[in-house]
Design an enzyme around this catalytic site. Structure first.
Site, PDB file in Angstrom:
ATOM      1  N   ASP A  94      -4.367  -8.974  -4.190  1.00 41.18           N
ATOM      2  CA  ASP A  94      -4.501  -9.563  -2.679  1.00 41.18           C
ATOM      3  C   ASP A  94      -4.547 -11.467  -3.214  1.00 41.18           C
ATOM      4  O   ASP A  94      -4.227 -12.526  -2.904  1.00 41.18           O
ATOM      5  CB  ASP A  94      -5.396  -9.499  -2.539  1.00 41.18           C
ATOM      6  CG  ASP A  94      -5.200  -8.521  -1.007  1.00 41.18           C
ATOM      7  OD1 ASP A  94      -4.445  -8.698  -0.328  1.00 41.18           O
ATOM      8  OD2 ASP A  94      -6.124  -6.958  -0.594  1.00 41.18           O
ATOM      9  N   GLU A  97     -10.533 -11.262  -4.468  1.00 40.95           N
ATOM     10  CA  GLU A  97      -9.241 -10.797  -3.882  1.00 40.95           C
ATOM     11  C   GLU A  97      -8.983 -12.302  -3.061  1.00 40.95           C
ATOM     12  O   GLU A  97      -7.475 -12.607  -2.863  1.00 40.95           O
ATOM     13  CB  GLU A  97      -9.149  -9.638  -3.277  1.00 40.95           C
ATOM     14  CG  GLU A  97     -10.073  -9.538  -1.879  1.00 40.95           C
ATOM     15  CD  GLU A  97      -9.358  -8.242  -1.814  1.00 40.95           C
ATOM     16  OE1 GLU A  97      -9.017  -7.237  -2.384  1.00 40.95           O
ATOM     17  OE2 GLU A  97     -10.576  -7.200  -0.876  1.00 40.95           O
ATOM     18  N   CYS A 146      -9.665  -4.328 -10.689  1.00 40.89           N
ATOM     19  CA  CYS A 146      -9.167  -2.592  -9.763  1.00 40.89           C
ATOM     20  C   CYS A 146      -7.532  -2.789  -8.789  1.00 40.89           C
ATOM     21  O   CYS A 146      -6.978  -1.737  -8.357  1.00 40.89           O
ATOM     22  CB  CYS A 146     -10.226  -2.190  -8.569  1.00 40.89           C
ATOM     23  SG  CYS A 146     -10.621  -3.147  -7.333  1.00 40.89           S
ATOM     24  N   HIS A 152       0.761  -1.441   0.187  1.00 44.38           N
ATOM     25  CA  HIS A 152      -0.075  -0.042   0.056  1.00 44.38           C
ATOM     26  C   HIS A 152       0.891   2.085   0.000  1.00 44.38           C
ATOM     27  O   HIS A 152       0.420   2.296   0.018  1.00 44.38           O
ATOM     28  CB  HIS A 152      -0.910   0.046   1.549  1.00 44.38           C
ATOM     29  CG  HIS A 152      -2.140  -0.889   1.017  1.00 44.38           C
ATOM     30  ND1 HIS A 152      -2.015  -2.066   1.170  1.00 44.38           N
ATOM     31  CD2 HIS A 152      -3.113  -0.838   0.371  1.00 44.38           C
ATOM     32  CE1 HIS A 152      -3.159  -3.063   1.176  1.00 44.38           C
ATOM     33  NE2 HIS A 152      -3.300  -2.380   0.443  1.00 44.38           N
ATOM     34  N   ARG A 191     -10.372   3.412  -1.925  1.00 47.79           N
ATOM     35  CA  ARG A 191     -10.091   2.853  -0.542  1.00 47.79           C
ATOM     36  C   ARG A 191     -10.531   3.918   0.439  1.00 47.79           C
ATOM     37  O   ARG A 191      -9.508   4.530   0.904  1.00 47.79           O
ATOM     38  CB  ARG A 191      -8.659   2.777  -1.188  1.00 47.79           C
ATOM     39  CG  ARG A 191      -8.463   1.217  -1.938  1.00 47.79           C
ATOM     40  CD  ARG A 191      -6.505   1.355  -1.993  1.00 47.79           C
ATOM     41  NE  ARG A 191      -6.217   0.551  -2.029  1.00 47.79           N
ATOM     42  CZ  ARG A 191      -6.154   0.282  -4.030  1.00 47.79           C
ATOM     43  NH1 ARG A 191      -5.636   1.747  -4.316  1.00 47.79           N
ATOM     44  NH2 ARG A 191      -5.304  -0.728  -4.505  1.00 47.79           N
TER      45      ARG A 191
HETATM   46  C1  PEP Z   1      -6.429  -5.553  -4.371  1.00 50.35           C
HETATM   47  O1  PEP Z   1      -6.178  -6.554  -3.725  1.00 50.35           O
HETATM   48  O2  PEP Z   1      -5.922  -5.650  -5.819  1.00 50.35           O
HETATM   49  C2  PEP Z   1      -7.497  -4.512  -4.190  1.00 50.35           C
HETATM   50  C3  PEP Z   1      -7.455  -3.530  -5.400  1.00 50.35           C
HETATM   51  O3  PEP Z   1      -7.167  -4.251  -2.768  1.00 50.35           O
HETATM   52  P1  PEP Z   1      -5.963  -3.630  -1.484  1.00 50.35           P
HETATM   53  O4  PEP Z   1      -4.678  -3.344  -2.984  1.00 50.35           O
HETATM   54  O5  PEP Z   1      -6.622  -1.970  -1.466  1.00 50.35           O
HETATM   55  O6  PEP Z   1      -5.747  -4.391  -0.874  1.00 50.35           O
HETATM   56 MG    MG Z   2      -7.251  -5.759  -1.735  1.00 51.21          MG
END
Ligand code: PEP
Ligand code: MG
Length: 591
Positions: free
Chosen positions: A468, A444, A515, A202, A309
């Site tokens: 994920d 995910e 996404c 992140h 998010r």
């Molecule tokens: C993902 O897991 O691809 C996603 C978009 O959510 P995050 O990256 O916030 O876990």
């Molecule tokens: Mg995710």
């Protein structure tokens, strides 16, 4: 310092956020969180001393454990820094002074400890000698741990401070948490370089969203640079060049000019639709972490927000955000993207996104623990006001809601029950909202992908979170640079799941988007089109290049590519097939 200390030195890490910046280095420091001062009575002196002892023992344990780990992976020389930390922890002068003041001033021990350490730090910071100044960082490190162990709830976050370099700089740190990155002061920080990390953490995602050039995974870079060193950070190729030569600087001027021409050329796509060369339309939306980013993504021609998010607010805040404050933000975003939609993801706390106070103790396996929808379904104080805020915003624009980290049908059903209840509460209160608000599930977790048909019957859309999905399918920690080579969305196991999810969505009459960071990976664009994806949601900086890539592809050739890779057994082979196609279609975007 090595003898050739004035020569150029180049270090290679992982490129996570594009851009080239040249500036002086600022090493990251931490500011001790200031504990409140509280009077105590004499009878409390002994328990306060015992509390300090316990914190010291706990800290010692943590340092010894860390020493062991580092010794295993990097040898005893690297680990010896922790010996120095142990000495600082047990420094008799410091501890003697704390005990004396505790007895004479009758105030809480964390405050006294803090004041004594701050006094030492103040005098060290004034010293010219870089070696002694470096000791201040070590003392801060140790004191931070002690203070956290004295009162874990109050000290779970360290604030960053910038000292030593005036103006703009490149921040160098061992690691930055997502909250560190979120609070980066853009007036000073031109880019950052860290020793650990990966491109789907992140922290990296945030760097891309905030347009901060960044390189991670630079291993032991802190032993090779100092505050004040001149560096060039190359966020395209993952390089940190210390004391760049004139020749290097000149070649980077050329690269910068080439990139500027490309970016300029892409600008013409801002107001265009996203469609393949043979006219097949795909929705290209943007991922945001903060409401204020929406103007930037609009400028880049996003067709709505595919992933908001919402948990990053909590990265820096210890208190819950009020329903009204949330509603205002969601309404702002909805208004900015109208007539397009914003899909608001309910908070995805846990994993590497911790909320101080809510998850005070680190879990043994945070990515397999109390995360995403699991937190929400248990914490009404977080979930219910957010659901109401999303619903209220849905009366003022096109708003969708989606739930993260769904692992089974029961969870999506429980989330929908909560949504229904909040709809009823709003009806009872006479508050308007969109009765037909679209509800989505993030796919995910492999179990969700395998149960896609069943899940599809529960929702209006799927959004595939590949960050994920790759992590959990391949058992590769998304934030660990040591296993970053294994983190590949082109792995055939991952691709099979994605294909299956999109097919299940269409079989059940719902749409499916992607996404995760894969959505912006131009090597993978033909495959995603071949799979029949309906929407791609990407970071602001990737929007226009994805639109250009899509415009150069035809659906049949993408479907042929899907057939071609279906018999392949490794990520490398899949990537090679994709590369053969994309290098013919948009080579200029791949350099
Ligand atoms: C993902 O897991 O691809 C996603 C978009 O959510 P995050 O990256 O916030 O876990
Ligand atoms: Mg995710």
């Amino acid at each position: 310092m090595p003898e050739d200390s004035r020569e150029e030195r180049c270090f290679t890490g992982i490129a996570v956020s594009p851009g080239i910046v040249r500036a002086k280095v600022q090493m990251k420091g931490v500011l001790l969180g200031e504990p409140e001062s509280r009077r105590i009575v004499e009878a409390e002196v002994a328990p306060e001393k015992a509390r300090l002892q316990q914190a010291l023992v706990k800290t010692r344990g943590q340092i010894v454990e860390m020493r062991g780990k580092i010794e295993q992976v990097a040898g005893s020389e690297s680990a010896s820094i922790f010996d120095a930390h142990l000495l600082l922890l047990e420094d008799a002068t410091v501890l003697g002074e704390v005990t004396k003041l505790l007895e004479s001033e009758l105030r809480n021990v964390d405050r006294i400890y803090y004041e004594v350490i701050e006094r030492y730090l103040e005098s060290l910071r004034r010293i010219e000698d870089p070696y002694l100044r470096e000791r201040a960082v070590d003392i801060e490190d140790v004191a931070m741990r002690v203070l956290r162990n004295l009162s874990p709830d109050e000290h779970s976050e360290a604030e960053m401070v910038y000292e030593g370099v005036e103006g703009e700089f490149v921040l160098v740190a061992h690691d930055l948490t997502p909250s560190d990155t979120a609070s980066i002061d853009r007036n000073h920080v031109l880019g950052f370089a860290t020793e650990i990390g990966s491109s789907v953490s992140h922290t990296a995602i945030m760097a891309r969203s905030l347009n901060i050039p960044a390189v991670v995974g630079l291993q032991t870079i802190r032993s090779s640079v100092e505050t004040g060193d001149e560096v060039l950070l190359d966020g395209y190729n993952g390089l940190l060049i210390i004391r760049p030569s004139d020749e290097t600087l000149a070649s980077y001027e050329v690269l910068k000019a080439e990139k500027a021409v490309l970016l300029d050329d892409l600008k013409e796509l801002r107001d265009q639709e996203t469609e393949t060369a043979d006219g097949h339309q795909i929705t290209l939306s943007a991922n945001i972490e903060f409401a204020h980013e929406v103007s930037q993504v609009q400028k880049q021609g996003a067709e709505g927000v595919g992933l908001f998010r919402t948990e990053f607010f909590y990265a820096n805040e210890k208190k819950l955000r009020s329903e009204n404050a949330q509603t205002r933000q969601y309404v702002d975003v909805a208004a900015a993207v109208a007539p397009n939609a914003v899909i608001i993801r309910t908070v995805d706390l846990g994993g590497d996104k911790l909320m101080p106070g809510l998850i005070p103790e680190p879990e043994p396996n945070p990515f397999l623990g109390w995360r995403g929808i699991r937190v929400c379904l248990q914490e009404d104080d977080i979930f219910r006001p957010q659901l109401r805020a999303i619903l209220r915003a849905s009366a003022r624009g096109k708003v969708g809601v989606m739930f993260p980290f769904i692992c089974c049908v029961e969870e999506i059903r429980a989330a929908k029950v909560a949504l229904q209840e909040e709809k009823q509460n709003l009806r009872d209160a006479g508050e308007p909202f969109d009765e037909n608000i679209e509800v989505g599930a993030m796919i995910e977790i492999p179990s969700a992908a395998l149960m896609a048909d069943e899940l599809a019957r529960e929702v209006d859309f799927f959004s595939i979170g590949t960050n994920d999905l790759v992590q959990y399918t391949l058992a590769v920690d998304r934030v660990n640079d040591r296993v970053a080579d294994l983190f590949r969305s082109a792995n055939p196991a991952v691709l099979k799941l994605i294909k299956q999810v999109i097919e299940a969505a269409h079989r059940n009459g719902i749409w499916a988007g992607i996404c995760g960071e894969m959505a912006g990976d131009l090597l993978m664009t033909p495959l995603m089109i071949g799979f029949g994806v309906d929407e791609l949601s990407v970071g602001a900086s990737q929007l226009l290049s994805v639109r250009r890539a899509i415009s150069r592809l035809n659906v049949p050739e993408c479907q042929d590519l899907v057939k071609e890779i279906s018999g392949l057994s490794s990520a490398g082979e899949v990537e090679q097939c994709c590369r053969n196609l994309v290098m013919k279609k948009y080579p200029e975007l791949m350099s």
